[in-house]
Design a protein around this motif. Sequence first.
Motif, mmCIF file in Angstrom:
data_model
loop_
_atom_site.group_PDB
_atom_site.id
_atom_site.type_symbol
_atom_site.label_atom_id
_atom_site.label_comp_id
_atom_site.label_asym_id
_atom_site.label_seq_id
_atom_site.Cartn_x
_atom_site.Cartn_y
_atom_site.Cartn_z
ATOM 1 N N ARG A 99 41.766 36.264 51.738
ATOM 2 C CA ARG A 99 40.925 35.576 50.744
ATOM 3 C C ARG A 99 39.629 35.095 51.361
ATOM 4 O O ARG A 99 38.546 35.287 50.806
ATOM 5 C CB ARG A 99 41.679 34.385 50.149
ATOM 6 C CG ARG A 99 40.836 33.600 49.144
ATOM 7 C CD ARG A 99 41.333 32.211 48.900
ATOM 8 N NE ARG A 99 41.152 31.430 50.138
ATOM 9 C CZ ARG A 99 41.706 30.253 50.348
ATOM 10 N NH1 ARG A 99 42.505 29.711 49.447
ATOM 11 N NH2 ARG A 99 41.493 29.608 51.473
ATOM 12 N N ASN A 108 41.166 36.138 45.590
ATOM 13 C CA ASN A 108 42.100 35.021 45.520
ATOM 14 C C ASN A 108 43.463 35.428 46.060
ATOM 15 O O ASN A 108 43.957 36.509 45.753
ATOM 16 C CB ASN A 108 42.199 34.556 44.060
ATOM 17 C CG ASN A 108 43.066 33.340 43.901
ATOM 18 O OD1 ASN A 108 44.276 33.401 44.115
ATOM 19 N ND2 ASN A 108 42.449 32.245 43.523
ATOM 20 N N LYS A 118 46.354 34.384 45.253
ATOM 21 C CA LYS A 118 47.338 34.590 44.180
ATOM 22 C C LYS A 118 47.152 35.962 43.542
ATOM 23 O O LYS A 118 48.115 36.625 43.180
ATOM 24 C CB LYS A 118 47.230 33.482 43.132
ATOM 25 C CG LYS A 118 47.712 32.151 43.645
ATOM 26 C CD LYS A 118 47.654 31.077 42.590
ATOM 27 C CE LYS A 118 48.151 29.766 43.179
ATOM 28 N NZ LYS A 118 48.129 28.688 42.219
ATOM 29 N N THR A 119 45.918 36.393 43.445
ATOM 30 C CA THR A 119 45.632 37.734 42.933
ATOM 31 C C THR A 119 46.178 38.776 43.899
ATOM 32 O O THR A 119 46.842 39.737 43.480
ATOM 33 C CB THR A 119 44.109 37.926 42.757
ATOM 34 O OG1 THR A 119 43.616 36.925 41.854
ATOM 35 C CG2 THR A 119 43.783 39.300 42.228
ATOM 36 N N TYR A 149 49.034 41.837 43.504
ATOM 37 C CA TYR A 149 48.881 43.243 43.887
ATOM 38 C C TYR A 149 50.036 43.679 44.787
ATOM 39 O O TYR A 149 50.626 44.733 44.597
ATOM 40 C CB TYR A 149 47.571 43.482 44.642
ATOM 41 C CG TYR A 149 46.309 43.187 43.877
ATOM 42 C CD1 TYR A 149 46.252 43.252 42.489
ATOM 43 C CD2 TYR A 149 45.143 42.841 44.554
ATOM 44 C CE1 TYR A 149 45.088 42.978 41.807
ATOM 45 C CE2 TYR A 149 43.969 42.573 43.876
ATOM 46 C CZ TYR A 149 43.940 42.639 42.502
ATOM 47 O OH TYR A 149 42.778 42.371 41.828
ATOM 48 N N ASN A 195 50.293 43.326 39.326
ATOM 49 C CA ASN A 195 48.943 43.647 38.883
ATOM 50 C C ASN A 195 48.414 44.797 39.726
ATOM 51 O O ASN A 195 48.820 44.967 40.875
ATOM 52 C CB ASN A 195 48.010 42.439 39.046
ATOM 53 C CG ASN A 195 48.506 41.239 38.295
ATOM 54 O OD1 ASN A 195 48.853 41.316 37.131
ATOM 55 N ND2 ASN A 195 48.569 40.106 38.982
ATOM 56 N N PRO A 206 44.984 46.500 41.358
ATOM 57 C CA PRO A 206 43.571 46.215 41.631
ATOM 58 C C PRO A 206 42.653 47.258 40.987
ATOM 59 O O PRO A 206 43.005 48.425 40.895
ATOM 60 C CB PRO A 206 43.479 46.281 43.158
ATOM 61 C CG PRO A 206 44.644 47.106 43.585
ATOM 62 C CD PRO A 206 45.713 46.917 42.550
ATOM 63 N N THR A 233 37.795 46.247 43.782
ATOM 64 C CA THR A 233 38.662 45.361 44.566
ATOM 65 C C THR A 233 39.447 46.165 45.591
ATOM 66 O O THR A 233 39.574 45.760 46.755
ATOM 67 C CB THR A 233 39.619 44.592 43.642
ATOM 68 O OG1 THR A 233 38.849 43.851 42.686
ATOM 69 C CG2 THR A 233 40.508 43.650 44.424
#
Length: 126
Positions: free
Chosen positions: A24, A30, A32-33, A37, A42, A44, A48
Amino acid sequence: MAAIYAERLKKIRKDLKLSQLQVRDHTGINNKTLSGYEAGRNKPDYDTLKVLCDYYGVTMDWVLGHTNNPHSNLTEAERDMIEKVDLDDESFIKGDFNFAGRELTVEEKKELQAMARLFLNRKTGN
């Protein structure tokens, strides 16, 4: 089972002994993002993924499972082949494949398919 991109993003980060917070701090993504991944919750987007691959020193082809070599880019022709060939599908046998200026026979395509499966299983350890 997590998507291949998730497994590989997590693997390369851990191989490099980086925390999600360190990633990060360097990339602005982030933690958490990034966790999403790596868990496969989620996916990317292109930009990203490029930032992560550049930071980790690996190719997008490797992260996406197009190659087992994290540091080797595929040619455009190789990418096209990967997109159209599914070794677990009859479309490989039905597809138009040429070698040395002639179309392969059905029998040759079946032999090639079998050899490719053996080779890929050996390379991936399956």
